[in-house]
Scaffold this motif. Sequence first.
Motif, PDB file in Angstrom:
ATOM      1  N   GLU A 557      94.841 -11.661  22.718  1.00  0.00           N
ATOM      2  CA  GLU A 557      93.668 -12.605  22.691  1.00  0.00           C
ATOM      3  C   GLU A 557      92.292 -12.250  22.180  1.00  0.00           C
ATOM      4  O   GLU A 557      92.045 -10.970  21.948  1.00  0.00           O
ATOM      5  CB  GLU A 557      93.516 -12.665  24.277  1.00  0.00           C
ATOM      6  N   GLY A 558      91.407 -12.969  22.123  1.00  0.00           N
ATOM      7  CA  GLY A 558      90.081 -12.665  21.572  1.00  0.00           C
ATOM      8  C   GLY A 558      89.291 -13.933  21.376  1.00  0.00           C
ATOM      9  O   GLY A 558      89.336 -15.227  22.109  1.00  0.00           O
ATOM     10  N   VAL A 559      88.102 -13.886  20.645  1.00  0.00           N
ATOM     11  CA  VAL A 559      87.366 -15.231  20.342  1.00  0.00           C
ATOM     12  C   VAL A 559      87.158 -15.188  19.117  1.00  0.00           C
ATOM     13  O   VAL A 559      86.812 -14.298  18.165  1.00  0.00           O
ATOM     14  CB  VAL A 559      85.896 -14.897  21.070  1.00  0.00           C
ATOM     15  N   TRP A 587      80.674 -22.494  17.053  1.00  0.00           N
ATOM     16  CA  TRP A 587      81.518 -22.303  18.160  1.00  0.00           C
ATOM     17  C   TRP A 587      82.051 -20.966  18.663  1.00  0.00           C
ATOM     18  O   TRP A 587      82.212 -20.095  17.533  1.00  0.00           O
ATOM     19  CB  TRP A 587      82.858 -23.032  17.757  1.00  0.00           C
ATOM     20  N   GLY A 588      82.049 -20.550  19.748  1.00  0.00           N
ATOM     21  CA  GLY A 588      83.071 -19.416  20.100  1.00  0.00           C
ATOM     22  C   GLY A 588      84.182 -19.879  20.764  1.00  0.00           C
ATOM     23  O   GLY A 588      83.841 -20.420  22.056  1.00  0.00           O
ATOM     24  N   VAL A 589      85.271 -19.637  20.159  1.00  0.00           N
ATOM     25  CA  VAL A 589      86.550 -20.167  20.741  1.00  0.00           C
ATOM     26  C   VAL A 589      87.597 -19.245  21.284  1.00  0.00           C
ATOM     27  O   VAL A 589      88.151 -18.504  20.736  1.00  0.00           O
ATOM     28  CB  VAL A 589      87.418 -21.125  19.676  1.00  0.00           C
ATOM     29  N   PRO A 590      87.640 -19.052  22.648  1.00  0.00           N
ATOM     30  CA  PRO A 590      88.283 -18.153  23.234  1.00  0.00           C
ATOM     31  C   PRO A 590      89.948 -18.416  22.878  1.00  0.00           C
ATOM     32  O   PRO A 590      90.357 -19.505  23.244  1.00  0.00           O
ATOM     33  CB  PRO A 590      88.232 -17.976  24.769  1.00  0.00           C
ATOM     34  N   VAL A 591      90.984 -17.699  22.452  1.00  0.00           N
ATOM     35  CA  VAL A 591      92.185 -17.888  22.240  1.00  0.00           C
ATOM     36  C   VAL A 591      93.056 -16.907  22.690  1.00  0.00           C
ATOM     37  O   VAL A 591      92.586 -15.816  22.809  1.00  0.00           O
ATOM     38  CB  VAL A 591      92.198 -17.769  20.505  1.00  0.00           C
TER      39      VAL A 591
END
Length: 610
Positions: A557-559, A587-591
């Motif tokens: 996981e990360g951003v 955008w900062g999209v956590p995935v």
Amino acid sequence: MNAASPAPRRARVRAPELTGKGGWLNTGGEQLTLAGLRGKIVILDFWTFCCINCLHVLDELRELEEKHRDTVVVVGVHSPKFVHEADHRSVVDAVERYQVHHPVLDDPELATWKQYAVRAWPTLVVVDPEGYVVAQHAGEGHAHAIARLVEELEAEHGAKGTLRRGDGPYVAPEPVAGDLRFPGKALVLPGGNLLVSDSTRHALVELAPDGESVVRRIGSGERGLADGPAEAARFSEPQGLALLPDGTVVVADTVNHALRTYDPATGLVATVAGTGRQWWQGSPTDGPAREVDLSSPWDVAWFDGRVWIAMAGVHQLWTYDPAAGTVAVAAGTTNEGLVDGPAGQAWFAQPSGLAAAGERLWVADSETSALRWIEKDGEGYAVRTAVGTGLFDFGHRDGAAGQALLQHPLGVTALPDGSVAVCDTYNHALRRYDPAAGEVTTLATDLREPSDAVLVDDDIVVVESARHRLTRLRLPEEAVRVEAVAHRTQREATAVAGGKLLLDVVFQAPAGQKLDTRYGPSTRLLVSSTPPELLAEGAGQGSDLRRELVLADGVAEGVLHVSAMAASCDDDPANEYPACHVHQQDWGVPVRVVPGGAERLPLVLAGLDG
């Protein structure tokens, strides 16, 4: 002589109005509007009080607020992550706890956050005196750039006559009496008295064994970094306390980014680690303790012959060796998340509580809502997790440790039977983890933001931070069961497949406009990630708004940080000088990488008229 070319036209986007169901704080009851703030330079600080980076920004803004107090109005927009942070009373407490001296809008449903397309905590937005957005910065460390912009705006709008000088709308709340104000941590001194960090009043308080009677105060009560006798020393929001074998106390002086010592025998306070400056990437991570920068040390504990430091500001554990006078990183990579394994490869997320128990050092890892521990592993150390799954899952659920949930715990206490008590701060509860049974139970509820606890005889004394007191509880034989509640953060992670991921920034020029390609590519895409190791391929800058990314193996996981820009002009062939417009969004999209996750990540770049 040829006429000078006209200066490039800057896109002018009107700042959306400020709305939030929680209402306004620090305004004396007035409901602020951007129209009412016209003539002022407005800095919107989108923050949430659990976030250490947000707390760093509050500190960064203090000097700017003071220097430009007649032209600048800072407005905090509180935008919660955890359920607890959406409670208005909790926001009121946080504003006082962290000494926020500007108006704050409580926005529990993220209405203003969405209007400004904010994607990360913290984010700063600058609005000029005419009500237009002129800058937006995500993350910390932007104070100097914003200070330069403020000076430019003062000069520009002073010359135009659109700058309004004078006092801002901040109204200080009435001071509250009491011996403690948002106490943080506690310890039992050898004589039986209790030492408490009185965080908001920048001091330590020694209490009698009853936990109420004040014996002495250590620190002048003024924010600062000054050594010397107890009455003259200065702290800045101190938190953790640890007793050394020689009887002195180590203090995590959090906002001073320093370790201090307090000698109960003489009353003297001294600085033993840190420079007073915040650590930044690229700075030394070991060496003489007084020469190495630290970052928001939140707790300390004596373990395995050294002082261990919960370095909340960089998501690591460090150590301080009093004999050698040195500091060093002991665990964590500065990447934010929950990854176990060898200490040097593990990830933490704002570790905030420590407790040594035999061969284990227990850690309250607050942003992952986790209970973890450190233990010897061959020649080094290893990190393990007892409760918690990652950055986005939290709640109040008892039972088997693998499915139990906490919510932003700040304190942990070793109990005599080998179990540990957890100050489950945002659940207002005291929880217990039993390693032998592998179960989590609830010992007590209706505690107001418990942040630490210590054992006194057969009782446990809990620091009720938001009730400004210590509360003594009898340790019960059986835990109190509560209804299970599970939550996920409002900033939910996007499930993506591993390997290739198509990033597709969708942009369509507004009606009557077209992409401006007269001077080359009219679009730009910049991609990076936290941690950087998340991206095996695809990071960097380019002109195509579609890009194939490759996610690295082994990073769960990360951003993804994405910045996109497109330039469009009026589509009128008869107009020799068409008006042009710049459309930009970050955008900062956590995935989170999961089997069967999405293989395409679409992001819409809005076509706003300037």
